[in-house]
Design a protein around this motif. Structure first.
Motif, PDB file in Angstrom:
ATOM      1  N   VAL A 388      51.720  74.665  35.423  1.00  0.00           N
ATOM      2  CA  VAL A 388      53.004  73.683  35.604  1.00  0.00           C
ATOM      3  C   VAL A 388      52.335  72.526  34.686  1.00  0.00           C
ATOM      4  O   VAL A 388      53.213  72.013  33.550  1.00  0.00           O
ATOM      5  CB  VAL A 388      53.004  72.989  36.765  1.00  0.00           C
ATOM      6  CG1 VAL A 388      54.091  71.986  36.932  1.00  0.00           C
ATOM      7  CG2 VAL A 388      53.517  74.426  37.863  1.00  0.00           C
ATOM      8  N   ILE A 389      51.231  72.164  34.602  1.00  0.00           N
ATOM      9  CA  ILE A 389      50.715  70.936  33.794  1.00  0.00           C
ATOM     10  C   ILE A 389      50.733  71.496  32.328  1.00  0.00           C
ATOM     11  O   ILE A 389      51.282  70.525  31.281  1.00  0.00           O
ATOM     12  CB  ILE A 389      49.196  70.659  34.296  1.00  0.00           C
ATOM     13  CG1 ILE A 389      49.321  70.138  35.684  1.00  0.00           C
ATOM     14  CG2 ILE A 389      49.004  69.486  33.137  1.00  0.00           C
ATOM     15  CD1 ILE A 389      49.789  68.650  35.947  1.00  0.00           C
ATOM     16  N   TRP A 393      52.922  69.772  29.159  1.00  0.00           N
ATOM     17  CA  TRP A 393      52.403  69.472  27.817  1.00  0.00           C
ATOM     18  C   TRP A 393      53.179  69.944  26.629  1.00  0.00           C
ATOM     19  O   TRP A 393      53.665  69.521  25.685  1.00  0.00           O
ATOM     20  CB  TRP A 393      51.013  69.949  27.534  1.00  0.00           C
ATOM     21  CG  TRP A 393      50.609  69.517  26.453  1.00  0.00           C
ATOM     22  CD1 TRP A 393      50.035  68.024  26.093  1.00  0.00           C
ATOM     23  CD2 TRP A 393      50.487  70.469  25.326  1.00  0.00           C
ATOM     24  NE1 TRP A 393      49.806  68.377  24.388  1.00  0.00           N
ATOM     25  CE2 TRP A 393      49.781  69.676  24.036  1.00  0.00           C
ATOM     26  CE3 TRP A 393      50.630  71.893  24.863  1.00  0.00           C
ATOM     27  CZ2 TRP A 393      49.544  70.035  22.855  1.00  0.00           C
ATOM     28  CZ3 TRP A 393      50.302  72.222  23.608  1.00  0.00           C
ATOM     29  CH2 TRP A 393      49.787  71.304  22.705  1.00  0.00           C
ATOM     30  N   PHE A 394      53.613  71.489  26.841  1.00  0.00           N
ATOM     31  CA  PHE A 394      54.297  72.151  25.702  1.00  0.00           C
ATOM     32  C   PHE A 394      55.807  71.473  25.829  1.00  0.00           C
ATOM     33  O   PHE A 394      56.410  71.361  24.808  1.00  0.00           O
ATOM     34  CB  PHE A 394      54.634  73.686  26.356  1.00  0.00           C
ATOM     35  CG  PHE A 394      53.423  74.518  25.982  1.00  0.00           C
ATOM     36  CD1 PHE A 394      52.877  74.581  24.610  1.00  0.00           C
ATOM     37  CD2 PHE A 394      52.739  75.298  26.759  1.00  0.00           C
ATOM     38  CE1 PHE A 394      51.948  75.288  24.256  1.00  0.00           C
ATOM     39  CE2 PHE A 394      51.612  76.037  26.680  1.00  0.00           C
ATOM     40  CZ  PHE A 394      51.275  76.031  25.144  1.00  0.00           C
ATOM     41  N   ALA A 395      56.479  71.187  26.981  1.00  0.00           N
ATOM     42  CA  ALA A 395      57.700  70.587  26.923  1.00  0.00           C
ATOM     43  C   ALA A 395      57.699  69.135  26.524  1.00  0.00           C
ATOM     44  O   ALA A 395      58.877  68.788  25.859  1.00  0.00           O
ATOM     45  CB  ALA A 395      58.201  70.687  28.103  1.00  0.00           C
ATOM     46  N   PHE A 421      46.432  68.892  30.259  1.00  0.00           N
ATOM     47  CA  PHE A 421      47.266  68.192  29.314  1.00  0.00           C
ATOM     48  C   PHE A 421      46.454  67.776  28.051  1.00  0.00           C
ATOM     49  O   PHE A 421      45.420  67.151  28.338  1.00  0.00           O
ATOM     50  CB  PHE A 421      48.168  66.970  30.163  1.00  0.00           C
ATOM     51  CG  PHE A 421      49.303  66.494  29.327  1.00  0.00           C
ATOM     52  CD1 PHE A 421      50.510  66.899  29.626  1.00  0.00           C
ATOM     53  CD2 PHE A 421      48.955  65.651  28.183  1.00  0.00           C
ATOM     54  CE1 PHE A 421      51.670  66.417  29.218  1.00  0.00           C
ATOM     55  CE2 PHE A 421      50.162  65.177  27.651  1.00  0.00           C
ATOM     56  CZ  PHE A 421      51.524  65.276  28.040  1.00  0.00           C
ATOM     57  N   THR A 422      46.777  68.202  26.981  1.00  0.00           N
ATOM     58  CA  THR A 422      46.092  67.552  25.809  1.00  0.00           C
ATOM     59  C   THR A 422      46.437  66.310  25.437  1.00  0.00           C
ATOM     60  O   THR A 422      47.560  65.973  24.919  1.00  0.00           O
ATOM     61  CB  THR A 422      46.145  68.552  24.607  1.00  0.00           C
ATOM     62  OG1 THR A 422      45.949  69.904  25.226  1.00  0.00           O
ATOM     63  CG2 THR A 422      45.366  68.222  23.477  1.00  0.00           C
ATOM     64  N   GLU A 544      62.710  71.611  30.723  1.00  0.00           N
ATOM     65  CA  GLU A 544      63.928  71.339  29.588  1.00  0.00           C
ATOM     66  C   GLU A 544      65.100  70.592  30.061  1.00  0.00           C
ATOM     67  O   GLU A 544      65.514  69.648  29.461  1.00  0.00           O
ATOM     68  CB  GLU A 544      64.073  72.700  28.847  1.00  0.00           C
ATOM     69  CG  GLU A 544      63.312  72.877  27.799  1.00  0.00           C
ATOM     70  CD  GLU A 544      63.509  74.307  27.124  1.00  0.00           C
ATOM     71  OE1 GLU A 544      64.507  75.084  27.280  1.00  0.00           O
ATOM     72  OE2 GLU A 544      62.339  74.932  26.931  1.00  0.00           O
ATOM     73  N   LYS A 545      65.464  71.104  31.465  1.00  0.00           N
ATOM     74  CA  LYS A 545      66.520  70.689  31.898  1.00  0.00           C
ATOM     75  C   LYS A 545      66.416  69.171  32.425  1.00  0.00           C
ATOM     76  O   LYS A 545      67.105  68.304  32.002  1.00  0.00           O
ATOM     77  CB  LYS A 545      66.956  71.378  33.093  1.00  0.00           C
ATOM     78  CG  LYS A 545      68.410  70.878  33.795  1.00  0.00           C
ATOM     79  CD  LYS A 545      69.113  71.944  34.589  1.00  0.00           C
ATOM     80  CE  LYS A 545      70.107  71.181  35.283  1.00  0.00           C
ATOM     81  NZ  LYS A 545      70.698  71.705  36.458  1.00  0.00           N
TER      82      LYS A 545
END
Lengths: 597, 190
Positions: A388-389, A393-395, A421-422, A544-545
């Motif tokens: 999830v984390i 990060w990607f999002a 998370f980076t 995203e939502k």
């Protein structure tokens, strides 16, 4: 007088104005550049609230009504961490003030500048156990940098100015000003052109350049140097200088929890966080380096593990502003006391350009052996929190409006956030490191969001911590739909405590299973759109939502229950004696971003 | 080992509790603590004896310095110092013992400050040893009541004035000018 702002031009002498003590509070705040105050009214602070209305009407100040005073302190704290300015909270006497204490202790432990204003019973009633009386100065003294009880209206302007000065200058901290109700009602003379003179307060100790030279000599000789950097780098806004330094001499960097993002974490020299839940290679690096350059950190037990086994091979250089921290836990070979904004720039030209390939190669090997199982880039079939984390990060990492601010609560999700998370920017992660205050995330995220309305702010909390302060969802709505996004990592347990019970108490899960309400329905009751996520493939679309939805959004990630944070150094063990994580790793490429400060 | 520290602090309400609170919170061991006026108006002087090691004492000093009201801290343990404490002892007397007690007190250069039919109050000022030794002797006659201070101390030799960080108010006070509260506002406080 602020050093970092340069010596301010001497203010023109001010014509004193007569006004009520209540008004002085706000007048002082306007002079200090305060825009938002977080608080909760009550009997003993009513005159101050009454005097606030013209300031609110003119748009000079904005008051945010909290649902619990602890959260007023957390919001001020979140604001201050995000901006570097002094956060302000306000509460009434007695229970209002004592409720603040947890929040103030949180800020003080993490060196966050906060000024707290509390009402107090009238001077004549002091000490009589009057209604809603408590000894606030006494109660708060151990968790404050300084505090005041004001019993004379004519002392109020100077005290307020001193309060902001002390909170802000040097190592930041919390100052509480307890103001008797009759002082608020009394008329007095207001001016604000005092020169602060506090002979006992030495915020910026003089730098001994000889120490800087000694430090440079040690660093230049080092074969296996390592930087261990903490919150001080962020407070001094020295991210760039630190990066320049470590690039020049090719020195790998481990950070503390609050030092997260001091140099971009995708930078090849970054080893991420060290300590109790730091990566094995980061801790191994600490244990194997020959020169440890500690920068703006205080050798907390969570970073050192067992002190007598900590970095035994290393000569230690300690760059630190607060001289009480130097030698408190670790006695350095070279102490460099002073503002990092002076010492790091002084150090940089003395450092030779060096390459430390064998050392970096060694670290790379260790990294290969033990690095994060970046499960997150792979398909997973169960909803596990690290995934999830990583998806978060990607999002979010390319969010418009600047790097996202992640505000965590305390526990497993906090550590997963650090690991997965980076953080490529200083100040991206706001978290309660020193005090470890559950319930911090939501109110602090509200504070950070108010400081940066255009930036993406996520509160990441566990189901346990979230329920400690969830009443502040109301603030999100009352403050015109603040766009704070909330991610609840819901595993039905007080996860970190459960993990300790699993490891050290033979899986006796006493007091750790948590029943939670349906958070989606709860959000609905607060008129906040929400989603529940139970499968990995729903994570990305849900995020995203949430981001696409204007205003607040809440996601209840119903994750797998008994997942542990690895690696883990057992409390009291040496940092290289750790419980390792099993799987292999995928490395992130350096994205080339620069720290935001 | 015992260390003698001197701290100067603004004479403000609650300053003693700040110092004592910090000591308790950080688990420092205070043997004795004396507080009173110093030569500067508005500045109190505190003499501590703490038990510990070099590192701990360094922490005590650094943590004391962080208190905003504490203006200066000095460790005089390694300097030649004059340290004195005071005791008042109410000792039981009768016709047989009175003369002997007076004699002993005289040897110790103490003073008899009050005499009753069945007791006397003996006052002694001196080093810790001397006070302790007299108290031990008097104990043989029956001590009814005793009050004893901790030591107050000063470094011997020439005073280095420069070690003080003066302030406008402080300088005004040193020049004999009266620094009333209005003065404090002009300068921003002591």
């Amino acid at each position: 007088m602020s050093k970092r702002n340069g010596k301010a031009a001497k203010a023109a002498p001010e014509i004193p104005v007569q006004m009520k003590g209540a008004q002085m509070i706000w007048e002082a705040m306007v002079r200090e550049g305060v825009r938002v105050v977080y608080g909760h009214p009550g009997g003993a602070i009513l005159p101050a609230y009454d005097a606030l209305s013209p300031y609110e009407a003119e748009g000079k100040l904005h008051h945010v009504l909290v649902r619990h005073e602890q959260c007023a302190a957390h919001m001020a704290d979140g604001w201050a961490r995000a901006t570097g300015e002094v956060g302000v909270c306000i509460a009434t006497s007695g229970p209002g003030a004592t409720n603040l204490v947890t929040g103030l202790a949180t800020a003080q432990m993490d060196s966050v500048p906060v000024v707290a204003i509390t009402g107090q019973v009238p001077t004549k009633l002091l000490g009589t156990d009057a209604f809603q009386e408590s000894d606030v100065v006494g109660v708060s003294a151990p968790v404050c940098k300084h505090n005041y009880l004001v019993t004379d209206v004519n002392e109020l302007p100077l005290i307020l100015k001193e309060a902001f000065y002390i909170a802000r200058e040097g190592r930041p901290g919390v100052v509480l000003v307890d103001i008797c109700k009759d002082v608020q009602n009394a008329e007095g003379t207001f001016r604000y052109d005092f020169e602060i003179e506090l002979p006992g307060f030495e915020p910026w100790p003089n730098v001994d350049l000889e120490c800087v030279r000694k430090a440079a000599a040690l660093i230049n000789q080092a074969e296996r140097p390592l930087v261990l950097s903490g919150h001080g780098v962020q407070l001094a806004r020295m991210g760039h200088e630190l990066l320049a330094l470590v690039e020049k001499a090719e020195i790998p960097v481990v950070t503390t929890l609050l030092g997260t993002g001091n140099i971009p974490e995708s930078h090849p020299l970054s080893l991420g966080m060290g300590g109790m839940h730091g990566e094995a290679y980061a801790n191994q690096a600490v244990q194997s380096c020959d020169v440890l350059i500690a920068v703006g950190m205080r050798f907390d037990d969570r970073i050192t593990g067992r002190l007598d086994k900590f970095a035994k091979q290393a000569k230690v250089i300690h760059f630190e502003l607060d001289r009480a921290e130097v030698g408190k836990n670790i006695v350095p070979d070279v102490p460099v006391i002073g503002d990092l904004a002076e010492t790091l720039p002084a150090l940089l030209p003395l450092i030779e350009e060096r390459r430390h390939q064998p050392w970096l190669q060694q670290l790379k090997e260790w990294k290969g052996e033990t690095a994060q199982s970046d499960i997150l880039n792979y398909e997973v079939d169960e909803l596990i929190p690290p995934y999830v984390i990583r998806q978060l990060w990607f999002a979010t990492h390319n969010a418009p409006g600047g790097p996202p601010i992640i505000v965590t609560d305390v526990g497993q999700h906090q550590m997963w956030e650090c690991q997965y998370f980076t953080h490529d920017h200083v100040g991206q992660l706001l978290t309660s490191g020193g005090l470890g205050t559950m319930g911090f995330a939501l109110p602090a995220a509200i504070g950070a969001q108010m400081a940066y309305p255009e930036r993406l702010v996520w509160a990441v909390a566990g189901d346990g911590g979230f329920q400690m302060t969830l009443q502040e969802l109301a603030v999100i709505k009352q403050e015109h739909n603040l766009p704070v996004k909330v991610a609840i990592i819901n595993n039905g347990f007080l996860g970190m405590v459960r993990q300790w019970q699993q490891f050290f108490y033979d899986k006796r899960y006493t007091g750790t299973p948590v029943w939670s309400p349906d958070f989606v329905q709860l959000a609905a009751a607060y008129q906040i759109p929400a989603l529940a996520v139970t499968r990995p493939d729903e994570v990305g679309p849900a995020l995203e939502k949430a981001i696409a939805t204007p205003g607040p959004f809440l996601i209840d990630f119903r994750v797998k229950e008994e997942v542990n944070v690895y690696p883990m150094v057992a409390p009291g063990a040496a940092v290289d004696q750790l419980i390792r994580r099993p799987k292999p790793a995928v490395m992130q490429e350096y994205s080339g971003v620069q720290p935001s400060w | 080992m015992k260390y003698t520290l001197i701290a100067w602090m603004r004479d403000k309400p609650g300053v003693l509790s700040r110092v004592a609170g910090m000591m308790r919170r950080r688990n420092f061991n205070i043997d004795s603590l004396q507080v009173g006026h110093s030569e500067a108006p508005g500045i109190s002087r505190m003499t501590f004896v703490v038990d510990g090691n070099d590192r701990m004492v360094d922490q005590v000093i650094q943590q004391l310095r962080k208190l905003v009201d504490v203006t200066q801290v000095e460790n005089i343990s390694e300097q030649p110092i004059v340290a004195r404490e005071m005791a008042m002892v109410r000792v039981a007397t009768n016709a047989d013992t009175r003369a002997e007690i007076v004699q002993i007190v005289n040897i110790y250069r103490g003073e008899i400050v009050d005499v009753a039919l069945d007791s006397m109050i003996v006052q002694i000022v001196g080093s810790e040893d001397r006070v302790a030794s007299l108290v031990d002797l008097l104990d043989n006659f029956g001590i009814l009541e005793m009050v004893r201070t901790g030591p107050v101390a000063m470094a011997r030799g020439r005073l280095e004035r420069s070690r003080r960080r003066g302030t406008a108010v402080w300088r005004a006070q040193a020049d004999g000018r009266d620094a009333v509260s209005t003065e404090r506002f002009k300068t921003g406080g002591v």
